[in-house]
Design a protein around this motif. Structure first.
Motif, PDB file in Angstrom:
ATOM      1  N   LEU A 214       0.832  -1.207   0.000  1.00 51.99           N
ATOM      2  CA  LEU A 214       0.000   0.000   0.000  1.00 51.99           C
ATOM      3  C   LEU A 214       0.870   1.261   0.000  1.00 51.99           C
ATOM      4  CD1 LEU A 214      -2.832  -1.033   2.506  1.00 51.99           C
ATOM      5  CD2 LEU A 214      -2.932  -0.938   0.007  1.00 51.99           C
ATOM      6  N   GLY A 215       1.967   1.208   0.750  1.00 51.33           N
ATOM      7  CA  GLY A 215       2.865   2.357   0.761  1.00 51.33           C
ATOM      8  C   GLY A 215       3.519   2.599  -0.585  1.00 51.33           C
ATOM      9  N   MET A 216       3.963   1.515  -1.239  1.00 50.40           N
ATOM     10  CA  MET A 216       4.574   1.647  -2.570  1.00 50.40           C
ATOM     11  C   MET A 216       3.578   2.197  -3.579  1.00 50.40           C
ATOM     12  SD  MET A 216       7.785   0.770  -2.584  1.00 50.40           S
ATOM     13  CE  MET A 216       9.033  -0.258  -1.805  1.00 50.40           C
ATOM     14  N   MET A 217       2.336   1.690  -3.557  1.00 45.44           N
ATOM     15  CA  MET A 217       1.334   2.159  -4.503  1.00 45.44           C
ATOM     16  C   MET A 217       0.981   3.614  -4.243  1.00 45.44           C
ATOM     17  SD  MET A 217       1.159  -0.435  -6.334  1.00 45.44           S
ATOM     18  CE  MET A 217       0.002   0.330  -7.463  1.00 45.44           C
ATOM     19  N   PHE A 218       0.934   4.011  -2.974  1.00 46.67           N
ATOM     20  CA  PHE A 218       0.653   5.412  -2.649  1.00 46.67           C
ATOM     21  C   PHE A 218       1.752   6.320  -3.186  1.00 46.67           C
ATOM     22  CE2 PHE A 218       1.396   9.011   0.188  1.00 46.67           C
ATOM     23  CZ  PHE A 218       0.184   9.684   0.064  1.00 46.67           C
ATOM     24  N   LEU A 219       3.011   5.945  -2.979  1.00 49.18           N
ATOM     25  CA  LEU A 219       4.112   6.759  -3.476  1.00 49.18           C
ATOM     26  C   LEU A 219       4.151   6.778  -4.999  1.00 49.18           C
ATOM     27  CD1 LEU A 219       6.908   5.662  -0.977  1.00 49.18           C
ATOM     28  CD2 LEU A 219       5.692   7.847  -1.014  1.00 49.18           C
ATOM     29  N   HIS A 220       3.694   5.685  -5.624  1.00 50.62           N
ATOM     30  CA  HIS A 220       3.707   5.613  -7.087  1.00 50.62           C
ATOM     31  C   HIS A 220       2.695   6.564  -7.710  1.00 50.62           C
ATOM     32  CE1 HIS A 220       3.984   3.995 -11.115  1.00 50.62           C
ATOM     33  NE2 HIS A 220       2.711   3.671 -11.094  1.00 50.62           N
ATOM     34  N   VAL A 221       1.495   6.635  -7.140  1.00 50.58           N
ATOM     35  CA  VAL A 221       0.440   7.459  -7.738  1.00 50.58           C
ATOM     36  C   VAL A 221       0.402   8.871  -7.173  1.00 50.58           C
ATOM     37  CG1 VAL A 221      -0.963   5.419  -8.169  1.00 50.58           C
ATOM     38  CG2 VAL A 221      -1.306   6.687  -6.064  1.00 50.58           C
ATOM     39  N   ALA A 222       1.078   9.106  -6.041  1.00 49.11           N
ATOM     40  CA  ALA A 222       1.061  10.436  -5.436  1.00 49.11           C
ATOM     41  C   ALA A 222       1.969  11.389  -6.214  1.00 49.11           C
ATOM     42  CB  ALA A 222       1.522  10.342  -3.983  1.00 49.11           C
ATOM     43  N   PRO A 223       1.750  12.686  -6.072  1.00 50.26           N
ATOM     44  CA  PRO A 223       2.662  13.651  -6.706  1.00 50.26           C
ATOM     45  C   PRO A 223       4.092  13.454  -6.225  1.00 50.26           C
ATOM     46  CG  PRO A 223       0.669  14.741  -5.924  1.00 50.26           C
ATOM     47  CD  PRO A 223       0.624  13.344  -5.382  1.00 50.26           C
TER      48      PRO A 223
END
Length: 264
Positions: A65-74
């Motif tokens: 979840l952390g990796m996906m958040f950093l991937h899609v976040a600005p």
């Protein structure tokens, strides 16, 4: 019944002479605690294994979840510092494509087509017809409840990769341009080999790729004026090197490479 053992009174409503049934999990005797259920009922060593497995699953979910958040976040400090690690975790299985929810979603139908120039056994050449590779993927996906990742994304991502690393004159704009050319060339060669297997003594000398882009017609209630005339982008002929040849049939690939080397 053994002598000296007190008889258990029959349950209410039970026929005389028949003992009341004992249900699973019920106490065998008054005052005896029921056996623990769930994780607590396991032996100690199994409890430790179960706890470690649950902890590993929870940690993996949190990391994902952390990796996906950093991937899609600005872009931020963390994603800039660990961008390579994030990309290795995300691509290609967990790739995110937000075009569907973008303010201006993709409104074009893109068809990727290819053909090949073959060297025949007698030293001549022949050019195959154009193969509509996108249409082949579409036919494989239609009415298929579980289409493969390859059918859905391999060709599309290869073409997007090429466009992002080349200008309008099909010239590489950076060091990744050559990589994108080799990648899509190999994808095309595999598709052509699958569609039209080579005859004995034939080798693929060159391949050519083109795209046909058509704008999606706007709905009837829209006043938007969009041209639906197809736009064709034709790439130059690319020479095929031995490393590009499909290796699904090792014997045939080795024979073709040897034939190509002797011809040159």
């Amino acid at each position: 019944m053994a002598a000296g053992t007190p008889a258990r009174p029959p349950a209410a409503g039970a026929p005389s002479g028949f003992p009341a049934p004992e249900w699973p999990g019920s106490a065998s005797a008054p005052g005896t605690p029921a056996a623990p259920l769930g994780l607590a009922g396991l032996p100690r060593r199994y409890q430790v294994v179960a706890v470690l497995a649950l902890a590993a699953i929870a940690a993996t979910v949190c990391v994902h979840l952390g990796m996906m958040f950093l991937h899609v976040a600005p872009a931020n400090t963390v994603s800039k510092k660990h961008g390579e690690t994030i990309d290795k975790w995300v691509y290609p299985e967990f790739e995110q494509n937000w075009k569907l929810f973008a303010p201006n979603p993709l409104q074009q139908n893109v068809s990727v087509q290819a053909r090949a120039k073959l060297r025949t056994a007698d030293g001549g050449h022949r050019v195959t017809s154009w193969y509509d590779l996108s249409a082949q993927d579409g036919a494989a996906i239609d009415h298929n409840p579980l289409p493969s990742h390859t059918q859905q994304n391999e060709l599309r991502r290869a073409w997007d990769f090429f466009l992002s690393t080349h200008d309008a004159q099909n010239r590489p704009t950076g060091p990744r341009g050559e990589i994108s050319e080799r990648y899509i060339r190999r994808v095309v060669l595999l598709r052509i080999d699958r569609q039209d297997p080579l005859a004995r003594g034939e080798t693929i000398d060159q391949v050519q790729i083109r795209s046909r882009t058509t704008a999606v017609r706007p709905p009837e209630w829209s006043d938007e004026n969009v041209s639906t005339k197809p736009v064709v982008r034709l790439l130059p002929w690319w020479s095929v090197i031995p490393d590009d040849l499909p290796l699904a049939d090792d014997a045939r690939a080795s024979r073709d490479v040897a034939a190509e080397g002797s011809a040159r």
